[in-house]
Write a protein that holds these residues in place. Structure first.
Motif, PDB file in Angstrom:
ATOM      1  N   PHE A  43      36.688  27.428  47.487  1.00 26.09           N
ATOM      2  CA  PHE A  43      37.952  27.465  46.981  1.00 26.09           C
ATOM      3  C   PHE A  43      38.291  26.818  45.749  1.00 26.09           C
ATOM      4  CE2 PHE A  43      39.303  25.898  51.562  1.00 26.09           C
ATOM      5  CZ  PHE A  43      39.501  26.967  51.969  1.00 26.09           C
ATOM      6  N   THR A  44      37.316  26.269  45.002  1.00 30.84           N
ATOM      7  CA  THR A  44      37.691  26.008  43.459  1.00 30.84           C
ATOM      8  C   THR A  44      37.437  26.492  42.683  1.00 30.84           C
ATOM      9  OG1 THR A  44      35.105  24.561  43.319  1.00 30.84           O
ATOM     10  CG2 THR A  44      36.459  23.334  44.240  1.00 30.84           C
ATOM     11  N   LYS A  45      36.253  27.983  43.313  1.00 28.91           N
ATOM     12  CA  LYS A  45      35.903  29.315  42.640  1.00 28.91           C
ATOM     13  C   LYS A  45      37.170  30.295  42.359  1.00 28.91           C
ATOM     14  CE  LYS A  45      32.075  26.572  41.762  1.00 28.91           C
ATOM     15  NZ  LYS A  45      31.704  26.750  40.058  1.00 28.91           N
ATOM     16  N   ALA A  46      37.687  30.251  43.562  1.00 27.94           N
ATOM     17  CA  ALA A  46      38.496  31.049  43.848  1.00 27.94           C
ATOM     18  C   ALA A  46      39.879  31.120  42.643  1.00 27.94           C
ATOM     19  CB  ALA A  46      39.348  30.591  44.825  1.00 27.94           C
ATOM     20  N   SER A  47      40.522  32.270  42.187  1.00 31.76           N
ATOM     21  CA  SER A  47      41.427  32.192  41.576  1.00 31.76           C
ATOM     22  C   SER A  47      42.583  32.745  41.379  1.00 31.76           C
ATOM     23  CB  SER A  47      40.620  33.463  39.322  1.00 31.76           C
ATOM     24  OG  SER A  47      40.693  34.623  40.190  1.00 31.76           O
ATOM     25  N   GLY A  48      42.498  32.878  42.515  1.00 31.46           N
ATOM     26  CA  GLY A  48      43.070  34.015  43.044  1.00 31.46           C
ATOM     27  C   GLY A  48      45.364  33.286  43.845  1.00 31.46           C
ATOM     28  N   LYS A  49      46.456  33.808  43.382  1.00 35.22           N
ATOM     29  CA  LYS A  49      46.902  32.916  43.827  1.00 35.22           C
ATOM     30  C   LYS A  49      47.309  32.849  45.789  1.00 35.22           C
ATOM     31  CE  LYS A  49      52.188  33.509  44.122  1.00 35.22           C
ATOM     32  NZ  LYS A  49      53.746  34.012  43.869  1.00 35.22           N
ATOM     33  N   TYR A  50      46.089  33.409  45.938  1.00 31.81           N
ATOM     34  CA  TYR A  50      46.529  33.713  47.574  1.00 31.81           C
ATOM     35  C   TYR A  50      44.778  33.540  48.546  1.00 31.81           C
ATOM     36  CZ  TYR A  50      51.107  35.866  47.343  1.00 31.81           C
ATOM     37  OH  TYR A  50      52.034  36.151  46.626  1.00 31.81           O
ATOM     38  N   LEU A  51      44.547  33.049  49.022  1.00 30.65           N
ATOM     39  CA  LEU A  51      43.489  32.812  49.994  1.00 30.65           C
ATOM     40  C   LEU A  51      43.657  33.216  50.911  1.00 30.65           C
ATOM     41  CD1 LEU A  51      42.591  28.832  49.529  1.00 30.65           C
ATOM     42  CD2 LEU A  51      41.588  31.063  48.406  1.00 30.65           C
ATOM     43  N   VAL A  52      42.476  34.259  51.297  1.00 28.11           N
ATOM     44  CA  VAL A  52      42.086  34.664  52.616  1.00 28.11           C
ATOM     45  C   VAL A  52      40.812  33.631  52.766  1.00 28.11           C
ATOM     46  CG1 VAL A  52      40.943  36.300  54.309  1.00 28.11           C
ATOM     47  CG2 VAL A  52      42.965  36.753  52.867  1.00 28.11           C
ATOM     48  N   ILE A  53      40.822  33.031  54.530  1.00 26.96           N
ATOM     49  CA  ILE A  53      39.664  32.380  54.239  1.00 26.96           C
ATOM     50  C   ILE A  53      39.385  32.775  55.578  1.00 26.96           C
ATOM     51  CG2 ILE A  53      38.841  30.038  55.836  1.00 26.96           C
ATOM     52  CD1 ILE A  53      41.264  28.797  54.514  1.00 26.96           C
ATOM     53  N   GLN A  54      37.732  33.839  55.942  1.00 22.30           N
ATOM     54  CA  GLN A  54      37.172  34.339  56.849  1.00 22.30           C
ATOM     55  C   GLN A  54      36.113  34.448  57.081  1.00 22.30           C
ATOM     56  OE1 GLN A  54      38.090  38.732  56.066  1.00 22.30           O
ATOM     57  NE2 GLN A  54      36.102  38.552  56.520  1.00 22.30           N
ATOM     58  N   ASN A  55      35.292  33.992  58.515  1.00 23.03           N
ATOM     59  CA  ASN A  55      33.938  34.259  58.677  1.00 23.03           C
ATOM     60  C   ASN A  55      33.215  35.621  57.888  1.00 23.03           C
ATOM     61  OD1 ASN A  55      35.304  33.169  60.730  1.00 23.03           O
ATOM     62  ND2 ASN A  55      33.552  32.303  61.469  1.00 23.03           N
TER      63      ASN A  55
END
Length: 212
Positions: A75-87
């Motif tokens: 999550f700290t590396k994500a730059s997007g406004k939206y997250l998709v968390i998936q396997n």
């Protein structure tokens, strides 16, 4: 921008590449990045892929361990406004899974969206539903889309769990306490590829959500 975050455990490379190909092929009109956090693995051992960045995460423990800390690092590396968390094992089966999920959130920022996830047998045939609006309506992140600000507000996954499970149930409970509502959209479809067991001997808890 959508940030897809995946915690990639050891011996999941083949499944990961299948997943990356499926995302790339079926989300062609969507702006996204994929954050692959490599649990005790080297980025140099993985092939370059469009929109994908590999990040090494090292911990001393051998074998399977709870992925909460790995996801939080992602999550700290994500730059997007939206997250998709998936396997990383979850193939995309439907076109535009990513944009379809974000449409829900754009209409209601307090929504978190869960796609349908089918489990597959070693031969690739259908086994059971891991997540589905009718057959198994559970807020488990086989495919979960949400505003990143909600995840940041609760501090991501709790890291008190070290074995299998628990972190997802607390995560869901904390989001609900924040006012986030869950919706299931079966037109968003992924398939969990079969892989050998982790050796933990522990199955997924099917009881009520653990309290934080």
């Amino acid at each position: 921008m959508i940030s897809v975050v995946m915690a990639v455990g050891p011996r999941r490379k083949e499944q990961l590449y299948n997943t990356l190909h499926s995302i790339h092929a079926l989300n062609v009109s969507t702006e996204y990045e994929i954050i692959c956090v490599l649990d005790r693995q080297k980025a140099s051992d993985f092939h370059a892929f469009p929109n994908v960045s590999y990040h090494e995460f090292t911990r001393a423990r051998e074998g399977w361990a709870n992925p909460a800390t790995v996801h939080n690092f992602g999550f700290t590396k994500a730059s997007g406004k939206y997250l998709v968390i998936q396997n990383p094992e979850n193939l995309h089966l439907a076109e535009n899974n990513l944009s379809r999920a974000i449409e829900h959130i754009e209409k209601d920022p307090l929504v978190s969206v869960f796609g349908a996830c089918e489990a597959r047998k070693p031969d690739g045939s259908f086994d059971q539903w891991y997540c589905h609006s009718e057959h198994k309506q559970v807020p488990w992140y086989f495919f979960q889309a949400i505003l990143k600000e909600h995840v940041d507000a609760i501090g991501g996954f709790t890291e008190k769990f070290t074995e299998y499970g628990g972190e997802d149930q607390v995560f869901a409970a904390q989001l609900e306490q924040r006012g986030v509502r869950f919706v299931w959209d079966d037109s968003i479809l992924v398939a969990h590829q079969w892989h050998p067991g982790t050796g933990t001997g522990v199955g997924r808890c099917s009881g009520p959500a653990v309290q934080p």
